[in-house]
Scaffold this motif. Structure first.
Motif, mmCIF file in Angstrom:
data_model
loop_
_atom_site.group_PDB
_atom_site.id
_atom_site.type_symbol
_atom_site.label_atom_id
_atom_site.label_comp_id
_atom_site.label_asym_id
_atom_site.label_seq_id
_atom_site.Cartn_x
_atom_site.Cartn_y
_atom_site.Cartn_z
ATOM 1 N N GLU A 145 9.673 -44.585 107.109
ATOM 2 C CA GLU A 145 10.483 -43.388 107.451
ATOM 3 C C GLU A 145 11.143 -43.232 106.140
ATOM 4 O O GLU A 145 11.543 -44.077 105.531
ATOM 5 N N ARG A 146 11.616 -41.866 105.783
ATOM 6 C CA ARG A 146 11.862 -41.288 104.620
ATOM 7 C C ARG A 146 13.480 -41.599 104.812
ATOM 8 O O ARG A 146 14.085 -41.108 105.853
ATOM 9 N N ASP A 185 6.950 -40.994 96.875
ATOM 10 C CA ASP A 185 7.877 -39.952 96.676
ATOM 11 C C ASP A 185 6.856 -38.775 96.359
ATOM 12 O O ASP A 185 7.089 -37.615 96.875
ATOM 13 N N ILE A 230 3.733 -37.777 98.884
ATOM 14 C CA ILE A 230 4.083 -37.112 100.035
ATOM 15 C C ILE A 230 4.139 -35.698 99.962
ATOM 16 O O ILE A 230 3.919 -34.896 101.074
ATOM 17 N N LEU A 289 3.631 -40.494 107.813
ATOM 18 C CA LEU A 289 4.566 -41.675 107.437
ATOM 19 C C LEU A 289 4.523 -42.800 108.527
ATOM 20 O O LEU A 289 4.615 -43.851 108.131
ATOM 21 N N MET A 311 10.755 -45.807 103.219
ATOM 22 C CA MET A 311 9.898 -45.576 102.450
ATOM 23 C C MET A 311 9.339 -45.949 101.083
ATOM 24 O O MET A 311 8.515 -46.712 100.916
ATOM 25 N N ARG A 312 10.835 -46.308 100.401
ATOM 26 C CA ARG A 312 10.685 -46.902 98.996
ATOM 27 C C ARG A 312 10.126 -48.452 99.069
ATOM 28 O O ARG A 312 9.641 -49.054 98.323
#
Length: 304
Positions: A135-136, A114, A117, A129, A99-100
């Protein structure tokens, strides 16, 4: 797990839980008989909204046409809209990434997603997502492998992690791993437990305070979703902590009903004393069971 998730929704002001005892059942932990959704008028509305009808949205964002969104939300969606346009048909750029990494690519800020969401942009029927092909990623879980046992012992704080790992090293018994929980980080890093071989039992030891009892119960939502066993208290360590209490002031007392709900995770023999700690506005840091005490009193080993 349900109790912990409801608390988390309440913390984010997405539901209101009953305040009186008659609003709760007699389960362990008690569950609410009803929930109240916050009134729309109780949430401050942005001073300005504008329609998005004039913007040509990608099909993944077609829902935005029917919504009244704030200017800042529209700017976020424009950036996403541009990314969806620029990557259309590009299987390499549309591959799933952490995700980042995706956040940096779209917004130029690796932490932007972050914060987004947790907003209404990710409400049901809006952003997901998988729309962003990301994906986290759960944070890393630091651990030491001690033996061949099937129990993972999670320790909330770093110094106590070092103490207990050192003491168990020569004779770990059924403890296969000792992991460093890292406070609230364990709520997410608990997903990493699924990567450890042979774990059939997860025990947790943390501070005896509101946060320390909330963390393992919320982490249960993560472990159970991963097909792992529920997180249980490390009975012997909590018992020793209460026997050799070194109570310190807590930020604020815990309401009696909330205290009873927090300690419902502990063995029934420890609940009354633990609830009194919370209600009295004090806390028991796990560091009170230090190296000298754990060496002198071995009873904690027999009931991990």
């Amino acid at each position: 797990m349900l109790s912990a998730l409801l608390d988390e929704l309440a913390d984010h002001h997405l539901v209101q839980l009953p305040r009186g005892r008659d609003g709760w059942d007699n389960a362990q932990p008690p569950l609410p008989r009803w929930l109240r959704l916050p009134s729309p008028t109780s949430t401050p509305k942005p001073t300005t909204t504008r329609t998005t009808a004039a913007i040509v949205w990608r099909r993944e964002l077609s829902w935005a046409t029917a919504e009244n969104l704030t200017p800042s939300q529209i700017e976020v969606l424009k950036l996403i809209n541009r990314w969806l346009r620029d990557t259309d048909g590009d299987s390499e750029r549309r591959s799933i990434v952490p995700m980042r990494e995706r956040s940096l690519e779209i917004f130029g800020d690796e932490k932007r997603l972050d914060s987004l969401i947790a907003t209404t942009l990710f409400a049901p029927g809006r952003l997901r997502l998988d729309t962003l092909h990301t994906e986290r990623i759960p944070p890393p879980l630091a651990y030491e492998r001690l033996g061949g046992g099937n129990t993972l012992l999670v320790i909330e704080n770093s110094d106590t992690f070092e103490t207990i790992t050192t003491l168990l090293e020569a004779n770990p018994g059924n403890i296969g791993y000792v992991a460093f929980g890292g406070g609230h980080a364990f709520e997410a890093s608990a997903a990493r437990v699924a990567r450890l071989t042979g774990v059939r039992d997860i025990a947790y030891y943390g501070d005896l305070d509101d946060d320390g009892l909330t963390i393992p119960q919320r982490a249960n939502a993560t472990t159970l979703a991963s097909g792992l066993p529920p997180i249980r208290p490390a009975h012997g360590l909590y018992r020793l902590l209460l026997q050799h209490s070194d109570q310190r002031p807590a930020p604020k007392p815990v309401d009696q009903l909330d205290a009873e709900r927090r300690v419902a995770w502990l063995p029934s023999t420890l609940r009354p004393q633990a609830a009194n700690v919370l209600i009295s506005g004090t806390r028991l840091p796990q560091e009170a069971t230090g190296m000298a005490l754990l060496r002198r009193d071995n009873s904690w080993r027999d009931d991990l």
